[in-house]
Design a protein around this motif. Structure first.
Motif, mmCIF file in Angstrom:
data_model
loop_
_atom_site.group_PDB
_atom_site.id
_atom_site.type_symbol
_atom_site.label_atom_id
_atom_site.label_comp_id
_atom_site.label_asym_id
_atom_site.label_seq_id
_atom_site.Cartn_x
_atom_site.Cartn_y
_atom_site.Cartn_z
ATOM 1 N N ARG A 112 1.900 -0.466 -4.782
ATOM 2 C CA ARG A 112 1.150 -1.630 -5.255
ATOM 3 C C ARG A 112 -0.340 -1.341 -5.428
ATOM 4 N N ARG A 113 -0.965 -0.725 -4.457
ATOM 5 C CA ARG A 113 -2.408 -0.448 -4.538
ATOM 6 C C ARG A 113 -2.726 0.499 -5.697
ATOM 7 N N GLN A 114 -1.863 1.472 -5.932
ATOM 8 C CA GLN A 114 -2.100 2.392 -7.064
ATOM 9 C C GLN A 114 -1.943 1.652 -8.388
ATOM 10 N N MET A 115 -0.989 0.736 -8.469
ATOM 11 C CA MET A 115 -0.836 -0.081 -9.682
ATOM 12 C C MET A 115 -2.099 -0.890 -9.936
ATOM 13 N N GLU A 116 -2.617 -1.518 -8.880
ATOM 14 C CA GLU A 116 -3.848 -2.305 -9.007
ATOM 15 C C GLU A 116 -5.011 -1.427 -9.459
ATOM 16 N N ALA A 117 -5.099 -0.248 -8.875
ATOM 17 C CA ALA A 117 -6.179 0.679 -9.233
ATOM 18 C C ALA A 117 -6.056 1.116 -10.692
ATOM 19 N N ASN A 118 -4.839 1.419 -11.135
ATOM 20 C CA ASN A 118 -4.622 1.834 -12.525
ATOM 21 C C ASN A 118 -5.015 0.737 -13.506
ATOM 22 N N LEU A 119 -4.577 -0.484 -13.227
ATOM 23 C CA LEU A 119 -4.889 -1.608 -14.119
ATOM 24 C C LEU A 119 -6.393 -1.865 -14.141
ATOM 25 N N ALA A 120 -7.014 -1.863 -12.958
ATOM 26 C CA ALA A 120 -8.450 -2.117 -12.870
ATOM 27 C C ALA A 120 -9.240 -1.047 -13.613
ATOM 28 N N GLU A 121 -8.911 0.213 -13.387
ATOM 29 C CA GLU A 121 -9.629 1.300 -14.051
ATOM 30 C C GLU A 121 -9.482 1.208 -15.571
ATOM 31 N N THR A 122 -8.281 0.931 -16.028
ATOM 32 C CA THR A 122 -8.030 0.846 -17.471
ATOM 33 C C THR A 122 -8.812 -0.300 -18.100
ATOM 34 N N LEU A 123 -8.939 -1.406 -17.368
ATOM 35 C CA LEU A 123 -9.664 -2.573 -17.883
ATOM 36 C C LEU A 123 -11.167 -2.513 -17.607
ATOM 37 N N GLY A 124 -11.596 -1.525 -16.832
ATOM 38 C CA GLY A 124 -13.012 -1.398 -16.512
ATOM 39 C C GLY A 124 -13.513 -2.483 -15.579
ATOM 40 N N ILE A 125 -12.654 -2.896 -14.644
ATOM 41 C CA ILE A 125 -13.022 -3.928 -13.674
ATOM 42 C C ILE A 125 -12.771 -3.408 -12.259
ATOM 43 N N SER A 126 -13.162 -4.186 -11.274
ATOM 44 C CA SER A 126 -12.978 -3.820 -9.877
ATOM 45 C C SER A 126 -11.531 -4.074 -9.439
ATOM 46 N N GLU A 127 -11.056 -3.250 -8.526
ATOM 47 C CA GLU A 127 -9.723 -3.474 -7.951
ATOM 48 C C GLU A 127 -9.637 -4.840 -7.278
ATOM 49 N N ASN A 128 -10.778 -5.371 -6.814
ATOM 50 C CA ASN A 128 -10.789 -6.692 -6.183
ATOM 51 C C ASN A 128 -10.478 -7.815 -7.163
ATOM 52 N N GLN A 129 -10.462 -7.503 -8.458
ATOM 53 C CA GLN A 129 -10.163 -8.498 -9.482
ATOM 54 C C GLN A 129 -8.700 -8.465 -9.912
ATOM 55 N N VAL A 130 -7.912 -7.575 -9.292
ATOM 56 C CA VAL A 130 -6.511 -7.386 -9.690
ATOM 57 C C VAL A 130 -5.605 -7.560 -8.479
ATOM 58 N N ASN A 131 -4.547 -8.340 -8.657
ATOM 59 C CA ASN A 131 -3.543 -8.512 -7.609
ATOM 60 C C ASN A 131 -2.160 -8.275 -8.204
ATOM 61 N N VAL A 132 -1.396 -7.388 -7.576
ATOM 62 C CA VAL A 132 -0.016 -7.124 -7.981
ATOM 63 C C VAL A 132 0.887 -7.468 -6.814
ATOM 64 N N LYS A 133 1.927 -8.219 -7.097
ATOM 65 C CA LYS A 133 2.904 -8.551 -6.070
ATOM 66 C C LYS A 133 4.299 -8.464 -6.668
ATOM 67 N N ALA A 134 5.299 -8.475 -5.816
ATOM 68 C CA ALA A 134 6.678 -8.373 -6.288
ATOM 69 C C ALA A 134 7.556 -9.318 -5.484
ATOM 70 N N THR A 135 8.633 -9.727 -6.117
ATOM 71 C CA THR A 135 9.609 -10.577 -5.451
ATOM 72 C C THR A 135 11.003 -10.233 -5.947
ATOM 73 N N THR A 136 11.968 -10.421 -5.084
ATOM 74 C CA THR A 136 13.362 -10.314 -5.513
ATOM 75 C C THR A 136 13.781 -11.713 -5.964
ATOM 76 N N GLU A 137 14.936 -11.781 -6.543
ATOM 77 C CA GLU A 137 15.449 -13.107 -6.912
ATOM 78 C C GLU A 137 16.761 -13.401 -6.178
ATOM 79 N N GLU A 138 16.792 -12.866 -4.941
ATOM 80 C CA GLU A 138 17.921 -13.149 -4.054
ATOM 81 C C GLU A 138 19.268 -12.868 -4.704
ATOM 82 N N GLY A 139 19.327 -11.822 -5.530
ATOM 83 C CA GLY A 139 20.581 -11.423 -6.162
ATOM 84 C C GLY A 139 20.971 -12.268 -7.364
#
Length: 160
Positions: A112-139
Motif C-alpha cells: 500500500r505505501r509503495q502504491m501511494e508513493a508511486n501515485l504521489a510521485e507521478t502526480l507531483g504531490i506529497s504522499e500525504n495527499q494520497v490514500n490507498v485502501k483495499a476491501t474484500t467483498e465477503e466472497g
C-alpha cells in the motif's frame, strides 16, 4: 466559478493466468494478473478517470483508446503522467486522492505505501495527499469470487 472540483473514477478488470498483477504501479506476486490493453492497473485507471472527470477531460477510453497500439502493454503510471501534464496545462492541482481497491485476494497491505508513493510521485504531490485502501467483498460478486478486481477513486482538484 468555484476553484474546487471533485471527480470519481471506477474501473474493473478480469483476472487471468499468464499476466502480471500490477496495482498502483507495483508488481504483486500472484498467480493471476489483470487482463487489459495496457498493464491493466485497475487502481491507477480509477485514479485517471477520477482526475479526468474532475478536470472535464472525458475518460481514459477517450484519452488512451484500447484500439491504439501505442498503448499496448504500457505502464499505467506513464499514462497517469500524461493526465498529470494535462492538469498542469489547465492550471489544476491535486488537493487529495482517495482510492479503494475491491479484491478478495491477494492481500495488498504490504504494498500500500509503495502504491501511494508511486501515485504521489507521478502526480507531483506529497504522499500525504494520497490514500490507498483495499476491501474484500465477503466472497460476493465477481471481485468476491476472484474473477476480477475493481477500484474506486475520488479526487479533489483545485484551480490555481
Amino acid at each position: 466559478m468555484t476553484n474546487l472540483r471533485i471527480g470519481h473514477g471506477y474501473d474493473v478488470h478480469r483476472l487471468v493466468e499468464g499476466r502480471s498483477l500490477i496495482l498502483g504501479g507495483v508488481e504483486i506476486p500472484w498467480n493471476k494478473g489483470l487482463l487489459g490493453h495496457s498493464d491493466a492497473d485497475v487502481l491507477t485507471h480509477a485514479v485517471m478517470d477520477a482526475i479526468s472527470g474532475a478536470a472535464r477531460l472525458g475518460d481514459i477510453g477517450k484519452l488512451f483508446p484500447d484500439t491504439d497500439p501505442a498503448y499496448a502493454g504500457i505502464s499505467s503510471l506513464k499514462l497517469l503522467k500524461e493526465v498529470s501534464a494535462l492538469l498542469t496545462e489547465r492550471e489544476f492541482c491535486v488537493v487529495n486522492l482517495d482510492v479503494t481497491l475491491l479484491a478478495q485476494a491477494p492481500k495488498v497491505a504490504p504494498y500500500r505505501r509503495q502504491m501511494e508513493a508511486n501515485l504521489a510521485e507521478t502526480l507531483g504531490i506529497s504522499e500525504n495527499q494520497v490514500n490507498v485502501k483495499a476491501t474484500t467483498e465477503e466472497g460476493l460478486g465477481f471481485t468476491g469470487d476472484g474473477s476480477g478486481m475493481a477500484a474506486h477513486a475520488v479526487v479533489l482538484l483545485e484551480k490555481l
